[in-house]
Design a protein around this motif. Structure first.
Motif, PDB file in Angstrom:
ATOM      1  N   VAL A   1      -0.588 -66.559  59.017  1.00  0.00           N
ATOM      2  CA  VAL A   1       0.248 -67.775  59.826  1.00  0.00           C
ATOM      3  C   VAL A   1      -0.553 -68.626  60.737  1.00  0.00           C
ATOM      4  O   VAL A   1      -1.585 -67.964  61.378  1.00  0.00           O
ATOM      5  N   VAL A   2      -0.420 -69.744  60.730  1.00  0.00           N
ATOM      6  CA  VAL A   2      -1.236 -70.745  61.658  1.00  0.00           C
ATOM      7  C   VAL A   2      -0.478 -71.176  62.802  1.00  0.00           C
ATOM      8  O   VAL A   2       0.489 -71.682  62.746  1.00  0.00           O
ATOM      9  N   CYS A   3      -0.957 -70.676  63.997  1.00  0.00           N
ATOM     10  CA  CYS A   3      -0.198 -71.083  65.153  1.00  0.00           C
ATOM     11  C   CYS A   3      -0.917 -72.184  66.137  1.00  0.00           C
ATOM     12  O   CYS A   3      -2.292 -72.052  66.056  1.00  0.00           O
ATOM     13  N   GLN A   4      -0.049 -72.922  66.611  1.00  0.00           N
ATOM     14  CA  GLN A   4      -0.593 -74.105  67.637  1.00  0.00           C
ATOM     15  C   GLN A   4      -0.451 -73.671  69.194  1.00  0.00           C
ATOM     16  O   GLN A   4       0.111 -72.961  69.337  1.00  0.00           O
ATOM     17  N   PRO A   5      -1.067 -74.443  69.965  1.00  0.00           N
ATOM     18  CA  PRO A   5      -1.147 -74.164  71.308  1.00  0.00           C
ATOM     19  C   PRO A   5       0.515 -73.854  71.803  1.00  0.00           C
ATOM     20  O   PRO A   5       1.287 -74.988  71.351  1.00  0.00           O
ATOM     21  N   GLY A   6       0.836 -73.050  72.485  1.00  0.00           N
ATOM     22  CA  GLY A   6       2.163 -72.738  72.809  1.00  0.00           C
ATOM     23  C   GLY A   6       2.896 -71.653  72.137  1.00  0.00           C
ATOM     24  O   GLY A   6       3.857 -71.337  72.613  1.00  0.00           O
ATOM     25  N   GLN A   7       2.267 -71.589  71.160  1.00  0.00           N
ATOM     26  CA  GLN A   7       2.981 -70.443  69.979  1.00  0.00           C
ATOM     27  C   GLN A   7       2.398 -69.043  70.209  1.00  0.00           C
ATOM     28  O   GLN A   7       1.474 -68.975  70.695  1.00  0.00           O
ATOM     29  N   THR A   8       3.303 -68.272  69.930  1.00  0.00           N
ATOM     30  CA  THR A   8       2.951 -66.907  70.043  1.00  0.00           C
ATOM     31  C   THR A   8       3.561 -65.869  68.803  1.00  0.00           C
ATOM     32  O   THR A   8       4.438 -66.413  68.369  1.00  0.00           O
ATOM     33  N   ILE A   9       2.833 -64.785  68.691  1.00  0.00           N
ATOM     34  CA  ILE A   9       3.317 -63.821  67.852  1.00  0.00           C
ATOM     35  C   ILE A   9       3.219 -62.372  68.361  1.00  0.00           C
ATOM     36  O   ILE A   9       2.318 -62.321  69.469  1.00  0.00           O
ATOM     37  N   PHE A  10       3.940 -61.298  67.897  1.00  0.00           N
ATOM     38  CA  PHE A  10       3.842 -60.040  68.322  1.00  0.00           C
ATOM     39  C   PHE A  10       3.366 -59.258  67.188  1.00  0.00           C
ATOM     40  O   PHE A  10       3.898 -59.437  66.132  1.00  0.00           O
ATOM     41  N   VAL A  11       2.300 -58.274  67.060  1.00  0.00           N
ATOM     42  CA  VAL A  11       1.882 -57.586  66.203  1.00  0.00           C
ATOM     43  C   VAL A  11       2.324 -56.005  66.694  1.00  0.00           C
ATOM     44  O   VAL A  11       1.806 -55.670  67.474  1.00  0.00           O
ATOM     45  N   PRO A  12       3.235 -55.238  65.628  1.00  0.00           N
ATOM     46  CA  PRO A  12       3.426 -54.073  66.105  1.00  0.00           C
ATOM     47  C   PRO A  12       2.512 -53.053  66.053  1.00  0.00           C
ATOM     48  O   PRO A  12       1.424 -53.156  65.336  1.00  0.00           O
ATOM     49  N   PRO A  13       2.586 -51.955  66.609  1.00  0.00           N
ATOM     50  CA  PRO A  13       1.691 -50.763  66.432  1.00  0.00           C
ATOM     51  C   PRO A  13       1.430 -50.437  65.034  1.00  0.00           C
ATOM     52  O   PRO A  13       2.160 -50.586  64.123  1.00  0.00           O
ATOM     53  N   ARG A  14      -0.113 -50.062  64.687  1.00  0.00           N
ATOM     54  CA  ARG A  14      -0.206 -49.436  63.396  1.00  0.00           C
ATOM     55  C   ARG A  14      -0.039 -50.587  62.167  1.00  0.00           C
ATOM     56  O   ARG A  14      -0.046 -50.177  61.103  1.00  0.00           O
ATOM     57  N   THR A  15      -0.123 -52.013  62.616  1.00  0.00           N
ATOM     58  CA  THR A  15       0.001 -53.100  61.780  1.00  0.00           C
ATOM     59  C   THR A  15      -1.701 -53.566  61.918  1.00  0.00           C
ATOM     60  O   THR A  15      -2.071 -54.069  62.940  1.00  0.00           O
ATOM     61  N   THR A  16      -2.177 -53.682  60.694  1.00  0.00           N
ATOM     62  CA  THR A  16      -3.458 -54.234  60.668  1.00  0.00           C
ATOM     63  C   THR A  16      -3.440 -55.932  60.979  1.00  0.00           C
ATOM     64  O   THR A  16      -2.470 -56.318  60.547  1.00  0.00           O
ATOM     65  N   HIS A  17      -4.423 -56.408  61.735  1.00  0.00           N
ATOM     66  CA  HIS A  17      -4.372 -57.828  61.967  1.00  0.00           C
ATOM     67  C   HIS A  17      -5.793 -58.044  62.413  1.00  0.00           C
ATOM     68  O   HIS A  17      -6.581 -57.372  62.644  1.00  0.00           O
ATOM     69  N   ALA A  18      -5.919 -59.542  61.940  1.00  0.00           N
ATOM     70  CA  ALA A  18      -7.204 -60.255  62.438  1.00  0.00           C
ATOM     71  C   ALA A  18      -6.991 -61.613  63.012  1.00  0.00           C
ATOM     72  O   ALA A  18      -5.740 -62.349  62.465  1.00  0.00           O
ATOM     73  N   VAL A  19      -7.711 -62.419  63.585  1.00  0.00           N
ATOM     74  CA  VAL A  19      -7.557 -63.681  64.059  1.00  0.00           C
ATOM     75  C   VAL A  19      -8.812 -64.627  63.750  1.00  0.00           C
ATOM     76  O   VAL A  19     -10.237 -64.015  63.981  1.00  0.00           O
ATOM     77  N   ARG A  20      -8.717 -65.847  63.623  1.00  0.00           N
ATOM     78  CA  ARG A  20      -9.741 -67.019  63.251  1.00  0.00           C
ATOM     79  C   ARG A  20      -9.188 -68.079  63.872  1.00  0.00           C
ATOM     80  O   ARG A  20      -8.257 -68.343  63.462  1.00  0.00           O
ATOM     81  N   ALA A  21     -10.204 -68.998  64.318  1.00  0.00           N
ATOM     82  CA  ALA A  21      -9.890 -70.405  64.480  1.00  0.00           C
ATOM     83  C   ALA A  21      -9.896 -71.350  63.135  1.00  0.00           C
ATOM     84  O   ALA A  21     -10.690 -70.767  62.250  1.00  0.00           O
ATOM     85  N   VAL A  22      -8.990 -72.101  62.913  1.00  0.00           N
ATOM     86  CA  VAL A  22      -9.047 -73.042  61.603  1.00  0.00           C
ATOM     87  C   VAL A  22      -9.036 -74.549  62.109  1.00  0.00           C
ATOM     88  O   VAL A  22      -8.737 -74.549  63.405  1.00  0.00           O
TER      89      VAL A  22
END
Length: 208
Positions: free
Chosen positions: A65-86
């Motif tokens: 998912v791509v988020c904009q300024p002011g948007q938030t997400i929550f990643v539960p424990p034991r869940t793989t994740h990574a972030v990058r700028a687009v």
């Protein structure tokens, strides 16, 4: 509280760990453009991300998912994740991981197999308390004492729970029972915090 200074942090400058406690680690982070980095997860911690600047793509398990300024997400424990700028420029995010108990990051090889634990990974971002100067033997003894105290408090809570069984026969009579249980549970949870604090300090002895 008189004269106490409240630290104020600015995401345009403070790109480092702001708070590092067993209960939570939080920081601002600059996120670069480029390929999706390797994923990681947190065995115990849930992670909240808030986009401050730019467009940030989050890879969470098998979704993106791509988020904009002011948007938030929550990643539960034991869940793989990574972030990058687009888009056209790097971005900035605020993140918090709670709880923050070593090993704080679980990493994986190219085949998705979990790698051995690593400690103190978060220290690469800077900030946080310096590593303890106490000898390992002292840290081990402090951890043992904290674990022993937790066991004793948990046993007292178990006894209190046993003593209250059957004392409330309806929902209108349950509050005194809940109040009694809380009085024996609260010390257990406070001791869990103490144990986590001693454990985190001990675990950094094995940091890379």
């Amino acid at each position: 509280m008189a004269g106490m200074s409240i630290p104020v942090h600015d995401y345009r400058a403070d790109l480092t760990n702001i708070c590092v406690q067993p209960q939570i680690r939080s920081r601002f982070r600059r996120v670069e453009l480029g390929p999706v980095p390797p994923v990681h997860s947190h065995d115990l911690g849930g992670e909240t991300f808030l986009v401050m600047d730019g467009q940030i793509e989050f890879t969470v398990a098998d979704e993106r998912v791509v988020c904009q300024p002011g948007q938030t997400i929550f990643v539960p424990p034991r869940t793989t994740h990574a972030v990058r700028a687009v888009g056209e420029q790097p971005g900035v995010i605020y993140l918090s991981v709670s709880p923050h108990v070593e090993p704080t990051h679980t990493t994986y090889d190219a085949d998705g197999q979990q790698l051995p634990p690593r400690y103190g990974v978060w220290r690469a971002a800077g900030g946080g308390e310096p590593r303890s100067e106490l000898p390992v033997s002292a840290l081990l003894e402090r951890y043992r004492a904290a674990a022993h105290s937790l066991a004793e408090l948990a046993q007292a809570n178990t006894s209190q729970a046993g003593a209250t069984v059957g004392t409330a026969t309806s929902s209108t009579e349950i509050k005194p029972t809940i109040d009694q249980l809380w009085q024996s549970l609260k010390p257990v949870l406070l001791q869990v915090e103490a144990l986590e604090r001693d454990w985190n300090e001990l675990a950094l002895c094995a940091a890379d």
